[in-house]
Design a protein around this motif. Structure first.
Motif, PDB file in Angstrom:
ATOM      1  N   GLU A 116      14.496 -36.971  65.995  1.00  8.97           N
ATOM      2  CA  GLU A 116      14.325 -38.345  66.446  1.00  8.97           C
ATOM      3  C   GLU A 116      14.832 -38.467  67.871  1.00  8.97           C
ATOM      4  O   GLU A 116      15.794 -37.822  68.263  1.00  8.97           O
ATOM      5  N   ARG A 117      14.141 -39.306  68.624  1.00  9.90           N
ATOM      6  CA  ARG A 117      14.559 -39.513  69.997  1.00  9.90           C
ATOM      7  C   ARG A 117      14.463 -40.986  70.348  1.00  9.90           C
ATOM      8  O   ARG A 117      13.545 -41.676  69.937  1.00  9.90           O
ATOM      9  N   LEU A 118      15.406 -41.438  71.095  1.00 13.21           N
ATOM     10  CA  LEU A 118      15.279 -42.745  71.723  1.00 13.21           C
ATOM     11  C   LEU A 118      14.377 -42.570  72.932  1.00 13.21           C
ATOM     12  O   LEU A 118      14.642 -41.746  73.797  1.00 13.21           O
ATOM     13  N   VAL A 119      13.308 -43.327  72.980  1.00 15.02           N
ATOM     14  CA  VAL A 119      12.347 -43.140  74.060  1.00 15.02           C
ATOM     15  C   VAL A 119      12.221 -44.420  74.873  1.00 15.02           C
ATOM     16  O   VAL A 119      11.892 -45.480  74.345  1.00 15.02           O
ATOM     17  N   PHE A 120      12.500 -44.322  76.127  1.00 21.07           N
ATOM     18  CA  PHE A 120      12.367 -45.465  77.010  1.00 21.07           C
ATOM     19  C   PHE A 120      11.049 -45.377  77.771  1.00 21.07           C
ATOM     20  O   PHE A 120      10.403 -44.335  77.799  1.00 21.07           O
ATOM     21  N   ALA A 121      10.688 -46.464  78.383  1.00 21.64           N
ATOM     22  CA  ALA A 121       9.413 -46.517  79.093  1.00 21.64           C
ATOM     23  C   ALA A 121       9.331 -45.398  80.133  1.00 21.64           C
ATOM     24  O   ALA A 121      10.235 -45.197  80.924  1.00 21.64           O
ATOM     25  N   GLY A 122       8.220 -44.682  80.115  1.00 22.34           N
ATOM     26  CA  GLY A 122       8.006 -43.628  81.086  1.00 22.34           C
ATOM     27  C   GLY A 122       8.532 -42.280  80.655  1.00 22.34           C
ATOM     28  O   GLY A 122       8.337 -41.284  81.338  1.00 22.34           O
ATOM     29  N   GLU A 123       9.204 -42.261  79.508  1.00 22.50           N
ATOM     30  CA  GLU A 123       9.792 -40.989  79.081  1.00 22.50           C
ATOM     31  C   GLU A 123       8.947 -40.254  78.052  1.00 22.50           C
ATOM     32  O   GLU A 123       9.290 -39.148  77.660  1.00 22.50           O
ATOM     33  N   GLU A 124       7.878 -40.881  77.647  1.00 27.47           N
ATOM     34  CA  GLU A 124       7.138 -40.306  76.531  1.00 27.47           C
ATOM     35  C   GLU A 124       6.595 -38.913  76.818  1.00 27.47           C
ATOM     36  O   GLU A 124       6.463 -38.101  75.926  1.00 27.47           O
ATOM     37  N   ASP A 176      15.330 -27.881  69.863  1.00 26.59           N
ATOM     38  CA  ASP A 176      15.611 -26.541  69.355  1.00 26.59           C
ATOM     39  C   ASP A 176      15.029 -25.451  70.234  1.00 26.59           C
ATOM     40  O   ASP A 176      15.697 -24.514  70.623  1.00 26.59           O
ATOM     41  N   CYS A 177      13.738 -25.602  70.540  1.00 32.68           N
ATOM     42  CA  CYS A 177      13.064 -24.519  71.250  1.00 32.68           C
ATOM     43  C   CYS A 177      12.540 -24.965  72.614  1.00 32.68           C
ATOM     44  O   CYS A 177      11.883 -24.204  73.303  1.00 32.68           O
ATOM     45  N   GLN A 178      12.838 -26.218  72.981  1.00 35.28           N
ATOM     46  CA  GLN A 178      12.436 -26.749  74.285  1.00 35.28           C
ATOM     47  C   GLN A 178      10.931 -26.764  74.501  1.00 35.28           C
ATOM     48  O   GLN A 178      10.457 -26.814  75.629  1.00 35.28           O
ATOM     49  N   SER A 179      10.187 -26.744  73.426  1.00 37.87           N
ATOM     50  CA  SER A 179       8.743 -26.809  73.558  1.00 37.87           C
ATOM     51  C   SER A 179       8.291 -28.236  73.847  1.00 37.87           C
ATOM     52  O   SER A 179       8.895 -29.202  73.386  1.00 37.87           O
ATOM     53  N   LYS A 180       7.247 -28.356  74.640  1.00 39.48           N
ATOM     54  CA  LYS A 180       6.668 -29.673  74.887  1.00 39.48           C
ATOM     55  C   LYS A 180       5.572 -29.990  73.885  1.00 39.48           C
ATOM     56  O   LYS A 180       4.982 -31.063  73.926  1.00 39.48           O
ATOM     57  N   ASP A 181       5.299 -29.061  73.040  1.00 40.63           N
ATOM     58  CA  ASP A 181       4.230 -29.261  72.059  1.00 40.63           C
ATOM     59  C   ASP A 181       4.773 -30.024  70.857  1.00 40.63           C
ATOM     60  O   ASP A 181       5.011 -29.477  69.793  1.00 40.63           O
ATOM     61  N   VAL A 182       5.030 -31.297  71.093  1.00 40.86           N
ATOM     62  CA  VAL A 182       5.570 -32.128  70.035  1.00 40.86           C
ATOM     63  C   VAL A 182       4.620 -33.282  69.738  1.00 40.86           C
ATOM     64  O   VAL A 182       3.896 -33.746  70.614  1.00 40.86           O
ATOM     65  N   THR A 183       4.640 -33.712  68.505  1.00 41.26           N
ATOM     66  CA  THR A 183       3.785 -34.807  68.073  1.00 41.26           C
ATOM     67  C   THR A 183       4.650 -36.007  67.703  1.00 41.26           C
ATOM     68  O   THR A 183       5.598 -35.880  66.937  1.00 41.26           O
ATOM     69  N   LYS A 184       4.307 -37.134  68.260  1.00 45.13           N
ATOM     70  CA  LYS A 184       5.064 -38.334  67.938  1.00 45.13           C
ATOM     71  C   LYS A 184       4.596 -38.906  66.612  1.00 45.13           C
ATOM     72  O   LYS A 184       3.412 -38.995  66.353  1.00 45.13           O
ATOM     73  N   LYS A 185       5.546 -39.295  65.819  1.00 47.07           N
ATOM     74  CA  LYS A 185       5.213 -39.924  64.552  1.00 47.07           C
ATOM     75  C   LYS A 185       5.669 -41.381  64.622  1.00 47.07           C
ATOM     76  O   LYS A 185       6.614 -41.716  65.318  1.00 47.07           O
ATOM     77  N   MET A 186       4.955 -42.205  63.897  1.00 48.01           N
ATOM     78  CA  MET A 186       5.309 -43.618  63.917  1.00 48.01           C
ATOM     79  C   MET A 186       6.518 -43.887  63.031  1.00 48.01           C
ATOM     80  O   MET A 186       6.582 -43.454  61.895  1.00 48.01           O
ATOM     81  N   SER A 187       7.438 -44.611  63.575  1.00 46.23           N
ATOM     82  CA  SER A 187       8.577 -45.036  62.785  1.00 46.23           C
ATOM     83  C   SER A 187       8.378 -46.499  62.409  1.00 46.23           C
ATOM     84  O   SER A 187       8.426 -47.377  63.253  1.00 46.23           O
TER      85      SER A 187
END
Ligand SMILES: [Zn+2]
Length: 63
Positions: free
Chosen positions: A16-24, A31-42
């Motif tokens: 989980e991450r706190l995401v502010f405007a422009g940070e998405e 863990d692995c510093q990969s940018k290949d991440v998928t956002k899930k709806m909370s």
């Protein structure tokens, strides 16, 4: 607070991450510093946010 759940496609970690405007676009896996991440709806974060994406029988695979 906009807390989003992310799923890393590289190491399969969920975080989980706190995401502010422009940070998405800068979210990386802790863990692995990969940018290949998928956002899930909370769902909790969006209550009252005016985003009427109703959960009509959405699966709850996250506990
Ligand atoms: Zn990862």
């Amino acid at each position: 607070m906009p807390i989003f759940e992310y799923h890393c496609n590289t190491c399969k970690k969920e975080f989980e991450r706190l995401v502010f405007a422009g940070e998405e676009g800068k979210i990386i896996c802790p863990d692995c510093q990969s940018k290949d991440v998928t956002k899930k709806m909370s769902a909790v974060s969006f209550m009252g946010a005016g985003l009427s994406k109703c959960a009509t029988g959405s699966p709850k695979g996250f506990s």
